[in-house]
Design an enzyme around this catalytic site. Structure first.
Site, mmCIF file in Angstrom:
data_model
loop_
_atom_site.group_PDB
_atom_site.id
_atom_site.type_symbol
_atom_site.label_atom_id
_atom_site.label_comp_id
_atom_site.label_asym_id
_atom_site.label_seq_id
_atom_site.Cartn_x
_atom_site.Cartn_y
_atom_site.Cartn_z
ATOM 1 N N CYS A 1 -21.042 2.985 -17.670
ATOM 2 C CA CYS A 1 -20.651 4.251 -17.042
ATOM 3 C C CYS A 1 -21.873 5.029 -16.575
ATOM 4 O O CYS A 1 -21.846 5.656 -15.507
ATOM 5 C CB CYS A 1 -19.821 5.078 -18.013
ATOM 6 S SG CYS A 1 -18.226 4.321 -18.385
ATOM 7 N N CYS B 1 -21.413 5.185 -21.785
ATOM 8 C CA CYS B 1 -21.982 3.896 -22.173
ATOM 9 C C CYS B 1 -22.904 3.430 -21.046
ATOM 10 O O CYS B 1 -22.937 4.020 -19.963
ATOM 11 C CB CYS B 1 -20.860 2.895 -22.423
ATOM 12 S SG CYS B 1 -20.052 2.323 -20.907
ATOM 13 N N GLU C 1 -14.796 7.460 -17.486
ATOM 14 C CA GLU C 1 -15.802 7.862 -16.504
ATOM 15 C C GLU C 1 -15.682 7.046 -15.221
ATOM 16 O O GLU C 1 -15.770 7.594 -14.118
ATOM 17 C CB GLU C 1 -17.219 7.706 -17.078
ATOM 18 C CG GLU C 1 -17.514 8.573 -18.277
ATOM 19 C CD GLU C 1 -17.201 7.900 -19.605
ATOM 20 O OE1 GLU C 1 -17.786 8.312 -20.615
ATOM 21 O OE2 GLU C 1 -16.371 6.962 -19.652
ATOM 22 N N HIS D 1 -13.013 2.426 -18.230
ATOM 23 C CA HIS D 1 -13.436 3.589 -19.014
ATOM 24 C C HIS D 1 -13.081 4.852 -18.240
ATOM 25 O O HIS D 1 -13.008 4.850 -17.005
ATOM 26 C CB HIS D 1 -14.940 3.551 -19.259
ATOM 27 C CG HIS D 1 -15.377 2.428 -20.139
ATOM 28 N ND1 HIS D 1 -16.599 2.428 -20.782
ATOM 29 C CD2 HIS D 1 -14.780 1.260 -20.490
ATOM 30 C CE1 HIS D 1 -16.732 1.332 -21.483
ATOM 31 N NE2 HIS D 1 -15.645 0.594 -21.317
#
Length: 122
Positions: free
Chosen positions: A57, A54, A26, A24
């Site tokens: 993260c 999420c 992040e 991801h």
């Protein structure tokens, strides 16, 4: 990732390109910032993201001690575009269908409590 008004880390979603389900934006920005600073502690740093992080993260930001997270839209906004992680939140909050009706979070909590008991007894 920003520290003292300077960009110290960048990332963009690489999940499909990887292929890596943990890639991801992040996470990649956190990794980049850690490499830039040469440490895992990102206290005093700010994370900027298009969307609310999420659970994975969020946990990575928490463990990295990131001071502030800024995001443009919420997870509920993201649902309208096909990013629906409600099942993850349900599972974490004990409403998911995992582990024979109990959540993974509950099972993990039981394991951790047993480990703590073992360490305290030692």
């Amino acid at each position: 990732m920003v520290r003292n008004a300077a960009i110290i880390g960048r990332g963009h979603n690489q999940v499909v390109h990887g292929p890596d389900p943990t890639a991801h934006a992040e996470i990649l920005a956190i990794r980049d910032a850690c490499a830039t600073l040469g440490r895992f502690d990102l206290a005093g740093c700010e994370l900027f993201s298009t969307c609310e992080p999420c659970p994975m993260c969020y946990a990575a930001a928490w463990w990295a001690r990131i001071s502030t997270t800024h995001y443009g839209c919420t997870r509920h906004d993201a649902e309208r575009f096909g990013f629906d992680d409600a099942a993850i939140y349900d599972d974490l909050e004990g409403r998911g269908p995992r582990q024979g009706g109990s959540s993974r979070a509950a099972v993990c909590a039981q394991v951790l409590l047993l480990e703590v008991d073992h360490l305290v007894a030692a």
